[in-house]
Design a protein around this motif. Structure first.
Motif, PDB file in Angstrom:
ATOM      1  N   SER A 284       0.813  -1.221   0.000  1.00 55.16           N
ATOM      2  CA  SER A 284       0.000   0.000   0.000  1.00 55.16           C
ATOM      3  C   SER A 284       0.842   1.265   0.000  1.00 55.16           C
ATOM      4  CB  SER A 284      -0.938   0.004   1.221  1.00 55.16           C
ATOM      5  OG  SER A 284      -0.187  -0.047   2.417  1.00 55.16           O
ATOM      6  N   GLU A 292      -2.591   6.830  -8.543  1.00 58.58           N
ATOM      7  CA  GLU A 292      -3.622   7.602  -7.856  1.00 58.58           C
ATOM      8  C   GLU A 292      -4.709   8.086  -8.801  1.00 58.58           C
ATOM      9  OE1 GLU A 292      -3.953   8.031  -4.692  1.00 58.58           O
ATOM     10  OE2 GLU A 292      -2.084   7.079  -4.067  1.00 58.58           O
ATOM     11  N   ARG A 309      -6.553  -1.971  -6.065  1.00 62.72           N
ATOM     12  CA  ARG A 309      -6.770  -1.204  -7.278  1.00 62.72           C
ATOM     13  C   ARG A 309      -5.687  -1.588  -8.279  1.00 62.72           C
ATOM     14  NH1 ARG A 309      -4.890   4.692  -4.829  1.00 62.72           N
ATOM     15  NH2 ARG A 309      -2.786   4.034  -4.184  1.00 62.72           N
ATOM     16  N   THR A 322      -4.721  -1.254  -0.912  1.00 63.63           N
ATOM     17  CA  THR A 322      -5.033   0.088  -0.417  1.00 63.63           C
ATOM     18  C   THR A 322      -4.870   0.199   1.092  1.00 63.63           C
ATOM     19  OG1 THR A 322      -7.378  -0.484  -0.203  1.00 63.63           O
ATOM     20  CG2 THR A 322      -6.653   0.476  -2.298  1.00 63.63           C
ATOM     21  N   ARG A 323      -4.594  -0.943   1.756  1.00 66.28           N
ATOM     22  CA  ARG A 323      -4.430  -0.950   3.214  1.00 66.28           C
ATOM     23  C   ARG A 323      -3.273  -1.872   3.571  1.00 66.28           C
ATOM     24  NH1 ARG A 323     -10.750  -2.153   4.972  1.00 66.28           N
ATOM     25  NH2 ARG A 323     -11.735  -0.656   3.537  1.00 66.28           N
TER      26      ARG A 323
END
Length: 405
Positions: A284, A292, A309, A322-323
Motif C-alpha cells: 500500500s 492515484e 486497485r 489500499t491498506r
C-alpha cells in the motif's frame, strides 16, 4: 439534390462587395481639361453633368465574383441528396484474392467497387491483408456507416471466420452474404486450459514479514485445492505455489506473478518486468506513477470499500493494496474467501473463442439508417477562388490596360 450552408453567418462577408465597387469608382480614369486655341474665347454656358460611369467593367466583375466566392466559401456550402449508389463488394481476409478480383459486378449485374474488409478498406488489387486485430463485425459496422444508404453491399467470406464478436452484427441495410473458397485460412488457436494459479513470488521488506503469512496461507489453500481436484501428479505433496525472498533477489525466468511488499519507489527493474507482461501486487505504500489517477478498483470488501486497485502497464498489470496487510486494517484477510479472491487477481484471463461458421454469422437488419453525410463543396470553391484570383491578376497587370489609362 439540395444545397445547404453549414455556416450561414459567413454570407455576411458579402458586404465586402462594396469595397471593390467603391475603389473602382474612386480610381476611374481622370479627365483633364485641355486648352484649345480656337475655342478658348468662347463663353458658352455649359451645364455641369455628373455621370456615374463604370470603366473596365470586366475587371470589376472579376473582383466582385472573387469576393462573392470567398464569402460563399466561409459559409461552408454542402450538397444533400447526391449520394453515390455504386454497389460495393468487400472480401474478408481469408477469401481467395482471385475471387474478389473477378467479382466485377454485384447481384444485380451493376459495376461494383471492390475492396478488402480490412482497416482502411484497401482496393482489390492490393495484396491480401493479414488477419487484422479489428473484428469482422466492427469493420462491417464502420462500412455500413460510411457507405451511402442507397449503396448495395455484398460481402465475400470464407467458410469460417476468425476474430468475431459474440453476436451477429446488425446492419442498417440488407447485405448479400456470399460464402466463397478461401486460400488463407487462419490456424485454429490451441485450446486454452482452465486458468490456474502461477507460482507467486514474494519480495518483502523486514517490517512487512507479518503480511507474508497471509499470502502463505492463501498459497497453501491453492495447493490443497489443486491436489484435491486431481491437478498435478496426484501425490499429497502440493506443488510449490509461493516463493519468498528479499527485495534484492532477482526474479527467475518465466515468473509471471509477484507480490512486492516494499514501501517506497518501485525499482526500474520491476517496472520493466511488469511492462514485459508480469503482474505485480504492490504494498500500500509502494510509489508508482499514475496509480492515484488511473487505477480502478479490482477488489472490494462487503461494504464496497476498495481493497485492491490496478491498471495496465505495458503488456502487464500493476495492482496495489489500499491498506496494510493486517487484520485490524483489512478484516478480509481472515475471510474464508480470501484465497480465492487473491487467486482471481493473478489468474490469466481465458481467451474467448473467435472462430465461427460463416453461415451462422450473416448480418441481421434492423438498425436505423445512418444520417446521410452531406457532400462538401469547399474544395471546388477553393479552386474557383484560385482561378478568379489568377485571372484578375492577369487582367489587372495587362500592359494594354495601362496604356489605355
Amino acid at each position: 439534390m439540395n444545397l445547404a450552408l453549414l455556416l450561414p453567418a459567413g454570407l455576411a462577408a458579402l458586404a465586402a462587395l462594396l469595397l471593390p465597387l467603391s475603389i473602382h469608382l474612386a480610381r476611374r480614369s481622370e479627365r483633364r481639361p485641355t486648352d484649345f486655341a480656337a475655342l478658348r474665347w468662347l463663353h458658352a454656358r455649359v451645364r455641369p453633368r455628373h455621370n456615374l460611369r463604370l470603366d473596365e467593367w470586366w475587371l470589376l466583375t472579376l473582383r466582385l465574383l472573387l469576393v462573392a466566392a470567398l464569402a460563399l466559401l466561409l459559409a461552408r456550402p454542402v450538397m444533400f441528396g447526391a449520394s453515390d449508389a455504386t454497389p460495393w463488394i468487400v472480401a474478408a481476409p481469408g477469401v481467395d484474392a482471385g475471387v474478389l478480383r473477378r467479382s466485377g459486378t454485384d447481384e444485380s449485374g451493376a459495376r461494383a467497387e471492390r475492396r478488402w474488409l480490412a482497416p482502411g478498406f484497401p482496393e482489390a488489387d492490393a495484396p491480401p491483408p493479414p488477419f487484422p486485430a479489428t473484428s469482422v463485425a466492427s469493420l462491417l459496422r464502420e462500412l455500413d456507416a460510411t457507405l451511402p444508404s442507397g449503396a448495395p453491399l455484398t460481402v465475400l467470406v470464407p467458410p469460417f471466420l476468425d476474430g468475431v464478436d459474440a453476436e451477429r452484427p446488425v446492419m442498417s441495410r440488407a447485405v448479400h452474404w456470399r460464402i466463397v473458397p478461401g486460400d488463407l485460412v487462419a490456424p485454429v488457436p490451441p485450446s486454452v486450459p482452465a486458468p490456474g494459479m502461477p507460482t507467486l513470488h514474494v519480495r518483502h521488506a523486514s517490517d512487512r514479514a507479518g503480511g507474508v503469512r497471509y499470502l502463505r496461507a492463501a498459497a497453501e489453500a491453492w495447493a490443497a485445492t489443486s491436489v484435491d481436484s486431481g491437478v498435478g501428479s496426484g501425490e499429497r505433496t502440493p506443488p510449490t505455489a509461493l516463493v519468498v525472498g528479499n527485495p534484492d533477489d532477482p526474479l527467475p525466468p518465466g515468473a509471471t506473478a509477484l507480490a512486492w511488499l516494499v514501501p517506497g519507489p518501485l525499482p526500474a527493474s520491476i517496472l520493466g518486468w511488469i511492462e514485459g507482461g508480469g503482474t505485480a501486487l504492490l504494498d500500500s505504500q509502494t510509489e508508482v506513477a499514475g496509480m492515484e489517477t488511473k487505477a480502478i478498483a479490482q477488489w472490494r470488501d462487503q461494504d464496497g470499500a476498495v481493497l485492491v486497485r490496478g491498471m495496465p502497464m505495458g503488456r502487464g498489470r500493476v495492482l496495489q493494496w489500499t491498506r496494510p496487510l493486517a487484520p485490524a486494517a483489512m478484516p478480509a484477510l481472515l475471510d474464508a474467501g480470501f484465497p480465492a479472491q487473491l487467486r482471481a487477481l493473478f489468474a490469466p484471463a481465458m481467451q474467448a473463442p473467435g472462430r465461427v461458421s460463416s453461415s451462422a454469422y450473416s448480418p441481421r437488419t434492423g438498425m436505423a439508417a445512418w444520417p446521410e453525410r452531406p457532400k462538401a463543396l469547399s474544395h471546388w470553391l477553393v479552386l474557383l477562388v484560385a482561378v478568379l484570383f489568377l485571372v484578375e491578376r492577369l487582367v489587372a497587370a495587362n500592359p494594354r490596360r495601362r496604356t489605355a489609362g
